[in-house]
Design an enzyme around this catalytic site. Structure first.
Site, mmCIF file in Angstrom:
data_model
loop_
_atom_site.group_PDB
_atom_site.id
_atom_site.type_symbol
_atom_site.label_atom_id
_atom_site.label_comp_id
_atom_site.label_asym_id
_atom_site.label_seq_id
_atom_site.Cartn_x
_atom_site.Cartn_y
_atom_site.Cartn_z
ATOM 1 N N THR A 75 0.614 -1.008 -0.096
ATOM 2 C CA THR A 75 0.182 -0.129 0.301
ATOM 3 C C THR A 75 1.073 0.988 0.091
ATOM 4 O O THR A 75 0.420 2.479 0.203
ATOM 5 C CB THR A 75 -1.196 0.582 0.976
ATOM 6 N N GLY A 77 3.327 1.383 2.225
ATOM 7 C CA GLY A 77 3.818 1.770 3.378
ATOM 8 C C GLY A 77 5.001 1.481 3.741
ATOM 9 O O GLY A 77 5.160 3.022 4.842
ATOM 10 N N ARG A 130 8.397 -0.408 11.888
ATOM 11 C CA ARG A 130 8.967 -1.283 11.741
ATOM 12 C C ARG A 130 10.370 -0.689 11.520
ATOM 13 O O ARG A 130 11.004 -1.580 12.215
ATOM 14 C CB ARG A 130 8.826 -1.616 9.951
ATOM 15 N N TRP A 135 9.582 -5.508 14.194
ATOM 16 C CA TRP A 135 8.554 -6.876 14.016
ATOM 17 C C TRP A 135 7.710 -6.947 15.793
ATOM 18 O O TRP A 135 7.833 -8.352 15.648
ATOM 19 C CB TRP A 135 8.379 -7.261 13.181
ATOM 20 N N HIS A 140 4.518 -7.390 9.547
ATOM 21 C CA HIS A 140 2.727 -6.738 9.314
ATOM 22 C C HIS A 140 1.937 -6.764 10.287
ATOM 23 O O HIS A 140 0.963 -7.726 9.500
ATOM 24 C CB HIS A 140 2.641 -6.998 7.120
ATOM 25 N N SER A 180 0.021 -5.438 -7.028
ATOM 26 C CA SER A 180 1.351 -5.642 -6.667
ATOM 27 C C SER A 180 1.798 -6.990 -6.011
ATOM 28 O O SER A 180 3.799 -7.409 -5.823
ATOM 29 C CB SER A 180 1.286 -4.761 -6.357
ATOM 30 N N TRP A 191 6.783 -13.805 3.357
ATOM 31 C CA TRP A 191 6.236 -13.125 4.524
ATOM 32 C C TRP A 191 5.903 -14.509 5.613
ATOM 33 O O TRP A 191 4.698 -14.060 6.328
ATOM 34 C CB TRP A 191 4.900 -11.831 4.128
#
Length: 378
Positions: A75, A77, A130, A135, A140, A180, A191
């Site tokens: 997004t 981010g 982050r 994290w 995320h 994306s 991830w």
């Protein structure tokens, strides 16, 4: 046969009473909740209403609260997270001294509260992201994970203290975001991690691997769009809705305890409610407006510049050019929760932007000058 005036009046009154009773009954049936409907939605709070005002939170995040960035994949981010490090809060963030990575990926940045005593052993930070905290709640982490983890993490690191948390996030047009992520997975992103919900680890049976080797971080570079869309446990599907919802309302990742339609509606309603309660939500496609709205909302200024179009947007457009109209429609159909959520977010975003433009004289002057310059260049 003769009918008296008294009888006529009596019949007329009875007829009027009967018609009135029927009319009231019809109105009651359609206006009041039907018993079967009430029983199916008794679990939820009232549906969120559109917010017609910009949320002008009287906050100085650097002195009284902690800003928490809910970073949703693809997004924009990563870029927005870097911008947060250059907010003018009275004391600049301390970027790590590394070999050429301090600007691109400034992990380990320290954003300390201004005005803290130099004698204080444990310095407090005003930004949870982050780049500043890593994290600790998971890569995320979503809304549910952050709300179960942030306060505990800061308590362990900085000691017990009453804190006020201000969550911010960025959203993106669902098809572009999904495309994306698909392209990113083909490039080797995974991830892969263990998710938590309701303060418990999510059992593997609720989130089975989409392909062999996922748990070992083996990349899925040979994935096709058909396989990516077809994996029911693919967290990229409706990711924005899931990451903004309170997943405890749908029994976390256990899909066996309620019908799919009910689960989806609960999750979407929760995501809308949480989105509306956030003091700030930006949109990737509207970088300049997002920047201005952030500065207006928190009364904090960025010391670096925003690009009018984020690089992720152009990359996803390149990938979309390789897809057919049928592919794009299929992506929209599968991500229908995100499509509805984004429409809602876009409505709230521009309501807040419009309110900002009306309420801020400085913004009005800037915006008028901006339009003048822009029109002179065309």
């Amino acid at each position: 046969m003769t009918i008296s005036m008294k009888s006529t009046t009596s019949y007329g009154f009875l007829l009027f009473s009967f018609v009135s009773f029927c009319f009231v009954g019809i109105i009651y049936y359609y206006v009041s909740p039907h018993p079967s409907i009430v029983s199916s939605v008794v679990w939820q709070r009232p549906a969120p209403k559109p917010d017609y005002r910009a949320i002008k939170t009287d906050i100085q995040a650097a002195t009284t609260g902690v800003m928490v960035f809910l970073h949703i994949q693809k997004t924009g981010g990563t870029e927005f997270g870097r911008h947060l490090l250059f907010l003018d809060v009275g004391k600049p963030c301390v970027l790590p001294k590394s070999k050429g990575r301090s600007v691109k990926m400034p992990k380990g940045t320290k954003c300390y509260r201004p005005g803290q005593s130099k004698r204080k052993k444990t310095k407090e930070m005003w930004l949870f992201s982050r780049y500043t905290t890593g994290w600790p709640c998971g890569v995320h982490a979503d809304w549910t994970e952050l709300h179960e983890c942030v306060e505990r993490t800061l308590k362990d690191r900085e000691g017990p203290k009453k804190r006020q948390f201000f969550y911010v996030t960025m959203l993106r047009e669902p098809v572009a975001r999904f495309v994306s992520e698909f392209a990113h997975v083909k490039r080797g992103a995974t991830w892969a991690r263990t998710h938590t919900c309701n303060k418990k680890k999510v059992p593997k049976r609720y989130l089975p691997d989409c392909y062999s080797g996922y748990s070992n971080r083996k990349p899925w570079t040979d994935v096709t769009l058909e396989k990516f869309l077809g994996c029911k446990s693919n967290l990229g599907i409706n990711r924005q809705t899931r990451m903004l919802a309170d997943l405890t309302l749908v029994d976390c990742y256990n899909t066996e305890t309620m019908a799919a339609e009910e689960r989806d509606r609960r999750m979407l309603d929760s995501a809308k409610l949480n989105l509306r309660s956030l003091p700030y939500v930006g949109l990737t496609e509207y970088q300049i407006e997002s920047k201005d709205l952030f500065e207006y909302t928190f009364d904090l200024q960025f010391s670096d510049t925003f690009d009018s179009q984020h690089e992720n947007v152009s990359k996803s457009e390149d990938t979309k050019d390789l897809l057919t109209e049928s592919d794009i429609q299929q992506i929209r159909d599968v991500n229908y929760l995100d499509v509805e959520l984004y429409d809602y977010a876009k409505m709230i975003f521009f309501q807040r932007v419009d309110a900002m433009r009306k309420n801020s004289s400085s913004f009005r002057n800037y915006f008028q000058n901006y339009l003048l310059v822009d029109s002179n260049n065309t």
